[in-house]
Scaffold this motif. Structure first.
Motif, PDB file in Angstrom:
ATOM      1  N   ASP A   1       0.843  -1.194   0.000  1.00 17.25           N
ATOM      2  CA  ASP A   1       0.000   0.000   0.000  1.00 17.25           C
ATOM      3  C   ASP A   1       0.877   1.241   0.000  1.00 17.25           C
ATOM      4  O   ASP A   1       2.072   1.172   0.263  1.00 17.25           O
ATOM      5  CB  ASP A   1      -0.893   0.052   1.251  1.00 17.25           C
ATOM      6  CG  ASP A   1      -2.045  -0.927   1.180  1.00 17.25           C
ATOM      7  OD1 ASP A   1      -2.002  -1.911   1.923  1.00 17.25           O
ATOM      8  OD2 ASP A   1      -2.962  -0.703   0.380  1.00 17.25           O
ATOM      9  N   GLY A   2       0.247   2.388  -0.264  1.00 15.20           N
ATOM     10  CA  GLY A   2       0.978   3.642  -0.180  1.00 15.20           C
ATOM     11  C   GLY A   2       1.230   4.038   1.266  1.00 15.20           C
ATOM     12  O   GLY A   2       0.606   3.532   2.187  1.00 15.20           O
TER      13      GLY A   2
ATOM     14  N   TYR B   1       3.679   8.916  14.611  1.00 17.29           N
ATOM     15  CA  TYR B   1       3.778   7.708  13.801  1.00 17.29           C
ATOM     16  C   TYR B   1       3.638   8.000  12.308  1.00 17.29           C
ATOM     17  O   TYR B   1       2.971   8.952  11.903  1.00 17.29           O
ATOM     18  CB  TYR B   1       2.671   6.723  14.185  1.00 17.29           C
ATOM     19  CG  TYR B   1       2.862   6.052  15.531  1.00 17.29           C
ATOM     20  CD1 TYR B   1       3.599   4.881  15.644  1.00 17.29           C
ATOM     21  CD2 TYR B   1       2.292   6.592  16.680  1.00 17.29           C
ATOM     22  CE1 TYR B   1       3.768   4.260  16.874  1.00 17.29           C
ATOM     23  CE2 TYR B   1       2.456   5.979  17.918  1.00 17.29           C
ATOM     24  CZ  TYR B   1       3.196   4.807  18.006  1.00 17.29           C
ATOM     25  OH  TYR B   1       3.365   4.194  19.219  1.00 17.29           O
ATOM     26  N   VAL B   2       4.256   7.141  11.515  1.00 14.52           N
ATOM     27  CA  VAL B   2       3.990   7.085  10.078  1.00 14.52           C
ATOM     28  C   VAL B   2       3.212   5.795   9.840  1.00 14.52           C
ATOM     29  O   VAL B   2       3.677   4.707  10.205  1.00 14.52           O
ATOM     30  CB  VAL B   2       5.291   7.071   9.249  1.00 14.52           C
ATOM     31  CG1 VAL B   2       4.976   6.832   7.769  1.00 14.52           C
ATOM     32  CG2 VAL B   2       6.045   8.383   9.422  1.00 14.52           C
ATOM     33  N   PHE B   3       2.025   5.925   9.262  1.00 11.03           N
ATOM     34  CA  PHE B   3       1.180   4.765   8.995  1.00 11.03           C
ATOM     35  C   PHE B   3       1.029   4.560   7.493  1.00 11.03           C
ATOM     36  O   PHE B   3       1.474   5.384   6.684  1.00 11.03           O
ATOM     37  CB  PHE B   3      -0.214   4.967   9.607  1.00 11.03           C
ATOM     38  CG  PHE B   3      -0.255   4.842  11.102  1.00 11.03           C
ATOM     39  CD1 PHE B   3      -0.211   3.597  11.713  1.00 11.03           C
ATOM     40  CD2 PHE B   3      -0.337   5.969  11.907  1.00 11.03           C
ATOM     41  CE1 PHE B   3      -0.253   3.477  13.103  1.00 11.03           C
ATOM     42  CE2 PHE B   3      -0.380   5.864  13.291  1.00 11.03           C
ATOM     43  CZ  PHE B   3      -0.339   4.610  13.888  1.00 11.03           C
ATOM     44  N   LEU B   4       0.367   3.475   7.147  1.00 15.52           N
ATOM     45  CA  LEU B   4      -0.024   3.275   5.758  1.00 15.52           C
ATOM     46  C   LEU B   4      -0.980   4.391   5.354  1.00 15.52           C
ATOM     47  O   LEU B   4      -1.647   4.991   6.196  1.00 15.52           O
ATOM     48  CB  LEU B   4      -0.712   1.915   5.593  1.00 15.52           C
ATOM     49  CG  LEU B   4       0.171   0.684   5.838  1.00 15.52           C
ATOM     50  CD1 LEU B   4      -0.685  -0.569   5.902  1.00 15.52           C
ATOM     51  CD2 LEU B   4       1.218   0.551   4.759  1.00 15.52           C
ATOM     52  N   HIS B   5      -1.058   4.659   4.061  1.00 10.56           N
ATOM     53  CA  HIS B   5      -1.947   5.713   3.572  1.00 10.56           C
ATOM     54  C   HIS B   5      -3.386   5.396   3.950  1.00 10.56           C
ATOM     55  O   HIS B   5      -3.784   4.230   4.022  1.00 10.56           O
ATOM     56  CB  HIS B   5      -1.818   5.840   2.050  1.00 10.56           C
ATOM     57  CG  HIS B   5      -2.435   7.083   1.507  1.00 10.56           C
ATOM     58  ND1 HIS B   5      -3.746   7.136   1.097  1.00 10.56           N
ATOM     59  CD2 HIS B   5      -1.925   8.332   1.331  1.00 10.56           C
ATOM     60  CE1 HIS B   5      -4.017   8.362   0.673  1.00 10.56           C
ATOM     61  NE2 HIS B   5      -2.943   9.105   0.801  1.00 10.56           N
ATOM     62  N   GLN B   6      -4.177   6.448   4.221  1.00  4.93           N
ATOM     63  CA  GLN B   6      -5.554   6.235   4.669  1.00  4.93           C
ATOM     64  C   GLN B   6      -6.414   5.519   3.630  1.00  4.93           C
ATOM     65  O   GLN B   6      -7.456   4.948   3.960  1.00  4.93           O
ATOM     66  CB  GLN B   6      -6.201   7.559   5.048  1.00  4.93           C
ATOM     67  CG  GLN B   6      -6.280   8.575   3.929  1.00  4.93           C
ATOM     68  CD  GLN B   6      -6.867   9.886   4.417  1.00  4.93           C
ATOM     69  OE1 GLN B   6      -7.068  10.097   5.604  1.00  4.93           O
ATOM     70  NE2 GLN B   6      -7.165  10.779   3.497  1.00  4.93           N
ATOM     71  N   SER B   7      -5.986   5.531   2.363  1.00  4.63           N
ATOM     72  CA  SER B   7      -6.750   4.826   1.330  1.00  4.63           C
ATOM     73  C   SER B   7      -6.320   3.368   1.192  1.00  4.63           C
ATOM     74  O   SER B   7      -6.870   2.634   0.375  1.00  4.63           O
ATOM     75  CB  SER B   7      -6.575   5.529  -0.022  1.00  4.63           C
ATOM     76  OG  SER B   7      -5.219   5.483  -0.438  1.00  4.63           O
TER      77      SER B   7
ATOM     78  N   SER C   1      -5.801  -0.648   1.802  1.00  2.81           N
ATOM     79  CA  SER C   1      -6.804  -1.673   2.111  1.00  2.81           C
ATOM     80  C   SER C   1      -6.786  -2.044   3.590  1.00  2.81           C
ATOM     81  O   SER C   1      -7.831  -2.279   4.198  1.00  2.81           O
ATOM     82  CB  SER C   1      -6.562  -2.917   1.251  1.00  2.81           C
ATOM     83  OG  SER C   1      -5.242  -3.415   1.451  1.00  2.81           O
ATOM     84  N   LEU C   2      -5.596  -2.092   4.198  1.00  4.26           N
ATOM     85  CA  LEU C   2      -5.508  -2.450   5.617  1.00  4.26           C
ATOM     86  C   LEU C   2      -6.148  -1.381   6.492  1.00  4.26           C
ATOM     87  O   LEU C   2      -6.849  -1.679   7.454  1.00  4.26           O
ATOM     88  CB  LEU C   2      -4.042  -2.646   6.025  1.00  4.26           C
ATOM     89  CG  LEU C   2      -3.339  -3.887   5.461  1.00  4.26           C
ATOM     90  CD1 LEU C   2      -1.896  -3.931   5.928  1.00  4.26           C
ATOM     91  CD2 LEU C   2      -4.060  -5.157   5.880  1.00  4.26           C
ATOM     92  N   LYS C   3      -5.890  -0.102   6.152  1.00  2.29           N
ATOM     93  CA  LYS C   3      -6.484   0.995   6.924  1.00  2.29           C
ATOM     94  C   LYS C   3      -7.999   1.001   6.744  1.00  2.29           C
ATOM     95  O   LYS C   3      -8.754   1.218   7.696  1.00  2.29           O
ATOM     96  CB  LYS C   3      -5.895   2.333   6.459  1.00  2.29           C
ATOM     97  CG  LYS C   3      -6.300   3.517   7.328  1.00  2.29           C
ATOM     98  CD  LYS C   3      -5.624   3.455   8.677  1.00  2.29           C
ATOM     99  CE  LYS C   3      -5.911   4.695   9.506  1.00  2.29           C
ATOM    100  NZ  LYS C   3      -7.304   4.787   9.968  1.00  2.29           N
TER     101      LYS C   3
ATOM    102  N   PHE D   1     -12.461   6.535   2.599  1.00  2.00           N
ATOM    103  CA  PHE D   1     -13.668   5.726   2.780  1.00  2.00           C
ATOM    104  C   PHE D   1     -14.107   5.021   1.495  1.00  2.00           C
ATOM    105  O   PHE D   1     -15.298   4.799   1.277  1.00  2.00           O
ATOM    106  CB  PHE D   1     -14.805   6.602   3.309  1.00  2.00           C
ATOM    107  CG  PHE D   1     -14.547   7.172   4.674  1.00  2.00           C
ATOM    108  CD1 PHE D   1     -14.045   6.379   5.695  1.00  2.00           C
ATOM    109  CD2 PHE D   1     -14.794   8.508   4.947  1.00  2.00           C
ATOM    110  CE1 PHE D   1     -13.803   6.900   6.963  1.00  2.00           C
ATOM    111  CE2 PHE D   1     -14.564   9.039   6.208  1.00  2.00           C
ATOM    112  CZ  PHE D   1     -14.062   8.235   7.220  1.00  2.00           C
ATOM    113  N   ALA D   2     -13.137   4.648   0.672  1.00  2.00           N
ATOM    114  CA  ALA D   2     -13.466   3.934  -0.570  1.00  2.00           C
ATOM    115  C   ALA D   2     -14.249   2.656  -0.269  1.00  2.00           C
ATOM    116  O   ALA D   2     -15.131   2.254  -1.038  1.00  2.00           O
ATOM    117  CB  ALA D   2     -12.182   3.610  -1.332  1.00  2.00           C
TER     118      ALA D   2
END
Length: 525
Positions: free
Chosen positions: A103-104, A183-189, A191-193, A502-503
């Protein structure tokens, strides 16, 4: 800059911090004693005891402020092509840090050094946020993945981990609140998020079928002889009905913010026969003021909890967040104060949107904004009125006045044309027909109606922040389903960022309801 009227040379580090303060010259922060005091204390440490600068009041930061204003103006004057080139160069430099295999990446930029502002009247406002170096940062990558190149020569990462049980990719200690982490997280778009968000809202939705039995259970405990059990019951009631945060203990040097479990006796006043007056600093030092009519047994319990206690003493002295959350999990697996908050925010939005009476697109979106406002009020999401608000309102009012004058002229001309007389307000070579005037009149009426509605909504929402509840607390499926039922483009209520976040919610059916069962949330307390 000038000191005591004379130019003075500063080292790069000293000048950098002076610039941080200088650019705040025309803001409200520069007038706040706490902000100025904290800045001066931190800057003095960098200047050292023998520096020529000994008194802040003798410092004149105007030359730095003027330089900064000139630089801002230069950027404004750049052509579109120059701005595009700068943007592309920046994106190219950051490209290699923006992707992972699945993911991004979300916001991977470390906040630059500056003066801490905080929200509300934060006691640390004005303190220096030091520069974050690679030695401060812990990375989390796959075991076989190559370690990202350190961007600063001569530096190295603090630590590299391989923990696949968490979703963060990097973290470091907050330079102001050292017990907190960035923190740096995965992009909000990603799939895990998205999956995590969906599970969060499903958990809150599950509360719908259990809320009646939970309320019945804690209501029985309002008269418990065991003080701890009684305090848990009343705290649960307040968290449920008022969407209060649970609250945690704070150190002396942290902002004096509280939640339900950390309320002091002075934060809640009794107002007979059964009203409670709340006044305290909530999260981010945002003041929470609310007058609430409560269950008489809750009123009596608060009276008993306050009895014999001095200011500064905990209202719920037998309770902390760990005890409360342990008790909540007996009602439902994974139940916390935040789940209550998410449930009540989503329930409120859905309830407010049940009767959508607007006929036009603008009227419907205005109704949505006002429903969102009710959620923001529930969650105490406030903001200060922007500096430009009055000017914006004046411009809108002036424009509406112009349109009303135009409407009067069009109506006068239409009346004359219908009587076979020439219009008096038209300067066109060919006089307009009655049909053309009627069309212009209708268009002007529509513009007046839209601007009047915009004016009303802007004034209505000036002190509430709609974004936080939309991002974190309101189930997005409620919004998507509502838009589909009323044929409203989702882009009218969700910006590009929320559409990506919220895709997972976009394929929901128009008949989706958050509260599938009657949760009883509209009963009197």
């Amino acid at each position: 800059m000038l000191y005591n009227g004379r130019p003075i040379d500063l080292t790069p580090e000293e000048e950098e911090i002076a610039t941080m303060f200088a650019v705040m010259k025309d803001t409200d922060y520069a007038t706040k004693p706490v902000f100025v005091k904290n800045f001066w204390e931190d800057w003095k440490k960098v200047l050292g005891p023998k520096h020529v600068i000994q008194k802040l009041e003798l410092c004149d930061f105007t030359p730095i402020f003027d330089w900064h204003a000139a630089e801002k103006e230069k950027k404004k004057q750049m052509s579109a092509e120059e701005k595009k080139q700068l943007k592309e160069e920046k994106a190219k430099a950051e490209e290699r840090y923006a992707w992972v295999l699945i993911d991004g990446v979300g916001n991977f930029r470390v906040e630059p050094p500056g003066l801490f502002r905080g929200r509300g009247e934060h006691p640390k406002m004005g303190k220096l946020k030091r520069r974050i170096f690679p030695e401060d940062i812990v990375l989390n990558i796959g075991k076989e993945a190559p370690v990202p190149e350190c961007p600063l020569p001569g530096h190295k990462w603090k630590e590299v981990r391989h923990d696949n049980t968490v979703t963060w990719l990097a973290f470091w200690n907050d330079p102001i609140n050292v017990k907190e982490f960035k923190y740096v997280f995965l992009h909000q778009s990603s799939s895990l998020k998205g999956k995590s968000d969906e599970e969060k809202y499903d958990k809150a939705r599950k509360l719908t079928s259990k809320i009646d039995s939970i309320r019945e259970s804690y209501t029985k405990d309002f008269k418990e002889k065991d003080v701890e059990a009684r305090q848990i019951a009343v705290a649960t009631y307040l968290i449920d009905r008022l969407a209060l945060r649970a609250g945690n203990e704070k150190d002396d040097d942290e902002a004096d913010t509280v939640g339900c479990c950390s309320l002091k006796v002075e934060h809640v006043s009794l107002s007979p026969p059964n009203s409670l007056e709340f006044d305290f600093l909530g999260k981010d030092s945002i003041r929470y003021q609310n007058s609430v009519v409560v269950n008489e047994e809750v009123y009596d319990a608060i009276h008993d909890f306050k009895k014999g206690k001095k200011e500064g003493v905990d209202l719920f002295d037998r309770l902390d967040t760990s005890k409360l959350n342990a008790h909540l999990k007996k009602y439902m697996q994974g139940l916390t104060a935040k789940v209550f908050r998410t449930y009540n925010a989503s329930y409120t939005l859905e309830t407010q949107l049940k009767e959508t009476l607007g006929a036009t697109l603008n009227e419907k979106t205005a109704e949505y904004s006002r429903a969102n406002k009710e959620v923001a009020i529930l969650c105490n999401h406030q903001r200060t009125v922007s500096k430009g608000h009055s000017a914006q309102m004046e411009r809108l009012e002036a424009k509406i006045a112009e349109l009303k004058t135009l409407r009067e002229e069009l109506a006068t001309d239409l009346g004359k044309v219908k009587k076979g007389k020439p219009p008096v307000h038209s300067t066109a070579k060919r006089p307009p027909t009655a049909e053309q005037l009627e069309k212009k009149l209708a268009q002007t009426d529509a513009r007046i109606a839209k601007m009047t509605l915009d004016l009303s909504v802007k004034e209505d929402l000036k002190t509430v922040a709609l974004g936080t509840s939309k991002i974190n607390y309101m189930d997005p499926r409620i919004t998507v389903a509502w838009c589909k039922r009323h044929e409203i483009p989702i882009e009218k209520v969700f910006n590009k960022s929320l559409l990506a976040k919220f895709a997972w919610a976009m394929n929901v059916e128009p008949n989706f309801r958050f509260c599938e069962a009657d949760g009883g949330a509209d009963e009197d307390p």
